[in-house]
Design a protein around this motif. Structure first.
Motif, PDB file in Angstrom:
ATOM      1  N   LEU A 242       0.829  -1.219   0.000  1.00 21.87           N
ATOM      2  CA  LEU A 242       0.000   0.000   0.000  1.00 21.87           C
ATOM      3  C   LEU A 242       0.860   1.265   0.000  1.00 21.87           C
ATOM      4  O   LEU A 242       0.471   2.297  -0.547  1.00 21.87           O
ATOM      5  CB  LEU A 242      -0.972  -0.012   1.186  1.00 21.87           C
ATOM      6  CG  LEU A 242      -2.144  -0.993   1.057  1.00 21.87           C
ATOM      7  CD1 LEU A 242      -3.043  -0.921   2.284  1.00 21.87           C
ATOM      8  CD2 LEU A 242      -2.970  -0.718  -0.207  1.00 21.87           C
ATOM      9  N   ALA A 246       0.557   4.226  -2.694  1.00 18.87           N
ATOM     10  CA  ALA A 246       0.423   5.640  -2.319  1.00 18.87           C
ATOM     11  C   ALA A 246       1.445   6.502  -3.066  1.00 18.87           C
ATOM     12  O   ALA A 246       1.120   7.586  -3.556  1.00 18.87           O
ATOM     13  CB  ALA A 246       0.576   5.798  -0.810  1.00 18.87           C
ATOM     14  N   LEU A 269      -4.558   7.176   0.450  1.00 22.09           N
ATOM     15  CA  LEU A 269      -5.095   6.082   1.267  1.00 22.09           C
ATOM     16  C   LEU A 269      -6.543   6.358   1.668  1.00 22.09           C
ATOM     17  O   LEU A 269      -7.350   5.443   1.805  1.00 22.09           O
ATOM     18  CB  LEU A 269      -4.209   5.855   2.491  1.00 22.09           C
ATOM     19  CG  LEU A 269      -2.771   5.422   2.150  1.00 22.09           C
ATOM     20  CD1 LEU A 269      -1.869   5.449   3.377  1.00 22.09           C
ATOM     21  CD2 LEU A 269      -2.758   4.031   1.516  1.00 22.09           C
ATOM     22  N   GLU A 439      -1.378   6.948   8.133  1.00 16.39           N
ATOM     23  CA  GLU A 439      -1.151   5.978   7.048  1.00 16.39           C
ATOM     24  C   GLU A 439      -1.370   4.557   7.563  1.00 16.39           C
ATOM     25  O   GLU A 439      -1.985   3.723   6.905  1.00 16.39           O
ATOM     26  CB  GLU A 439       0.274   6.102   6.506  1.00 16.39           C
ATOM     27  CG  GLU A 439       0.559   7.440   5.855  1.00 16.39           C
ATOM     28  CD  GLU A 439       2.037   7.591   5.510  1.00 16.39           C
ATOM     29  OE1 GLU A 439       2.537   6.840   4.671  1.00 16.39           O
ATOM     30  OE2 GLU A 439       2.699   8.464   6.106  1.00 16.39           O
ATOM     31  N   SER A 443      -4.432   2.139   6.289  1.00 13.81           N
ATOM     32  CA  SER A 443      -4.076   0.871   5.649  1.00 13.81           C
ATOM     33  C   SER A 443      -4.750  -0.298   6.351  1.00 13.81           C
ATOM     34  O   SER A 443      -5.251  -1.218   5.705  1.00 13.81           O
ATOM     35  CB  SER A 443      -2.560   0.652   5.676  1.00 13.81           C
ATOM     36  OG  SER A 443      -1.900   1.733   5.093  1.00 13.81           O
TER      37      SER A 443
END
Ligand code: BG6
Length: 488
Positions: A242, A246, A269, A439, A443
């Motif tokens: 991820l 990003a 995200l 973040e 996620s």
């Protein structure tokens, strides 16, 4: 730039990470002059080692990892060992006085990196004790470096974060995602935003899909215990995969500062289209390896590995289709896949451009190949641009050609190890290549419904052979959109 001065306190100093990555990285920083003599390393762990045993271990680990052509004695003399019991208060007292002594001896000005390289269940208790016992009260800066796994799902990550935030501020917390320390992962941003050639095309009008593959040929090795509770989704997708999404999808930052870059990543995200539990099968595929042959050698299946349930439902492979609901990316799938015991060790990103409206230069429709930009993350580092050009001599037919740039080749030296760079960044106070709490939280929020759905329903495992590129469902995932994985 001033050389950083600091004491690095490594909790879990007898462990694998310290040995394989941290000691060699510190050595390379020392050897290349990025740190001078004003540093000390305190190894903290349960075993009753002496400084001598510790230094011997450090020496061995460095010699195993780096080519050393000088005597290591002066380097290892900076290393100290402190036997420690996480919940014993007197352990913190004695650590505190050791740190004050070393501060004086090495002129480290009260700067401290507390590096937690051990089981996450102790992160909270250690962070709090460091605060309670005044180990953070110095004239310099104090920073906390945290290794993964950062939680098991959103709820546990939140709990862990609350615990460490009770002792450290967000600015003092450096959450490691070692992919962010890789040369070519850092290069994604530069390739995109320093080239007119790409950035103007970097959107849903010109890109048809993006594919990120991170394959490994190794199995779970001796990490069966951990891996059984994790699986590939938590181990690789929630963090590394991820993060790459990003970086590939973010808007150009207005400045190259930590806050600006992180905030652009956070926006991506936030725009991930959530997958509901009942639709997981349309977007994600899971796999588990059975025995097979890799590099001519027969290897056992996942369920036969040590500390793995013979009936395990843990996935060792994940492929997924990620959608980003924003202006730039609406309609462009980001496909990801990662797994253990695949054909080879390789991380690669393929950006597939849309076809031009009319192409007269290919006789057969099936010969037509789209333009691709391949970013090679590892083991090769570089980029390849797939274009079409005239077939030499033959009328006006086109043929695919490749333009390649090899990063290692040009510099003529190995690029720094991810850990070396990240440790240095942390000592410089640069948190750009570490993950902000937002973040991490976003996620987890994205992967949680997927792992929930998977834990509820037993999979038809094992379903891919070791040495392959994963189960056939991973190919079907793209085929139903009219795409296929570009060979790695
Ligand atoms: C780690 C995972 O975060 O990343 C491992 O826990 C995995 O399971 C590793 O092997 C892959 O990292 P790299 O740098 O070798 O691609």
């Amino acid at each position: 730039i001033q050389l950083p001065k600091a004491i690095i306190i490594i909790f879990g100093a007898t462990g694998d990470l310290a040995k394989r990555k941290l000691f060699p990285s510190i050595y390379r920083l020392y050897q290349s002059g990025k740190i001078g003599e004003e540093f000390a390393v305190v190894g903290v762990a349960r075993r009753p080692w002496t400084n001598e045993t510790f230094r011997e271990n450090v020496k061995e680990s460095v010699e195993n990892a780096v080519s050393v052509n000088s005597d290591l004695t002066s380097f290892t003399s900076h290393f100290y060992y402190h036997p420690f019991d996480v919940s014993n208060q007197s352990s913190y007292h004695s650590l505190k006085s050791l740190l004050s002594d070393l501060d004086e001896k090495y002129q480290t000005e009260g700067n401290r990196v507390f590096y937690l390289a051990m089981a996450p269940e102790f992160f909270g208790i250690i962070a709090n004790n460091l605060k309670e016992h005044g180990l953070k009260d110095t004239n310099g800066w104090t920073r906390l470096v945290i290794e993964k796994p950062f939680g098991h799902d959103l709820a546990s990550a939140q709990k862990l974060n609350d615990e460490i935030r009770a002792a450290f501020d967000e600015e003092q917390i450096y959450r490691i995602d070692h992919y962010l320390g890789k040369e070519m992962v850092q290069n994604i941003e530069v390739i995109r935003f320093a080239n007119a050639l790409f950035e103007h095309l970097w959107n849903n009008r010109f890109i048809s899909n993006i594919q990120i593959t991170s394959s490994e040929s190794l199995g779970v090795e001796d990490r069966g215990n951990y891996y059984e509770t994790s699986g590939a989704l938590r181990d690789m997708v929630q963090n590394h995969m991820l993060q790459m999404v990003a970086l590939l999808a973010m808007e150009p930052p207005i400045k190259l500062t930590t806050d600006e870059i992180r905030s652009e990543k956070i926006k991506v995200l936030r725009a991930l289209r959530p997958i509901q539990e009942n639709e997981v099968d349309s977007y994600f595929v899971r796999g588990q390896y059975t025995k097979g042959i890799i590099n001519g050698k027969e290897v056992i299946g996942y369920r036969e590995e040590a500390n793995v349930d013979p009936d395990s439902n843990t996935e060792t492979f994940v492929a997924g289709k990620i959608l980003i609901d924003n202006y730039r990316w609406a309609g462009v799938p980001f496909y990801i896949r990662t797994g253990k015991r695949m054909k080879e060790k390789s991380t690669k990103i393929v950006v597939e451009f849309k076809d031009i409206p009319m192409n007269l230069y290919f006789k057969k429709e099936s010969d037509r190949v789209p333009n691709l930009l391949v970013i090679h993350i590892q083991p090769d580092e570089g980029i390849t641009l797939h274009l079409n050009a005239k077939k030499a001599g033959v009328s006006s037919e086109a043929t695919p050609i490749k333009l390649s740039y090899n990063n290692n080749g040009i510099d003529g030296m190995n690029t720094p190890e991810a850990y070396e760079r990240l440790l240095y960044d942390c000592m410089q106070g640069d948190a750009t290549n570490f993950t902000h709490w937002d973040e991490v939280a976003l996620s987890w929020a994205y992967v949680d419904p997927i792992s929930n759905a998977w834990s509820r329903k037993k999979a038809a495992f094992p379903n891919y052979e070791a040495g392959s590129m994963g189960p056939k469902e991973a190919d079907e995932l793209l085929a139903k959109d009219g795409f296929h994985w570009w060979p790695i």
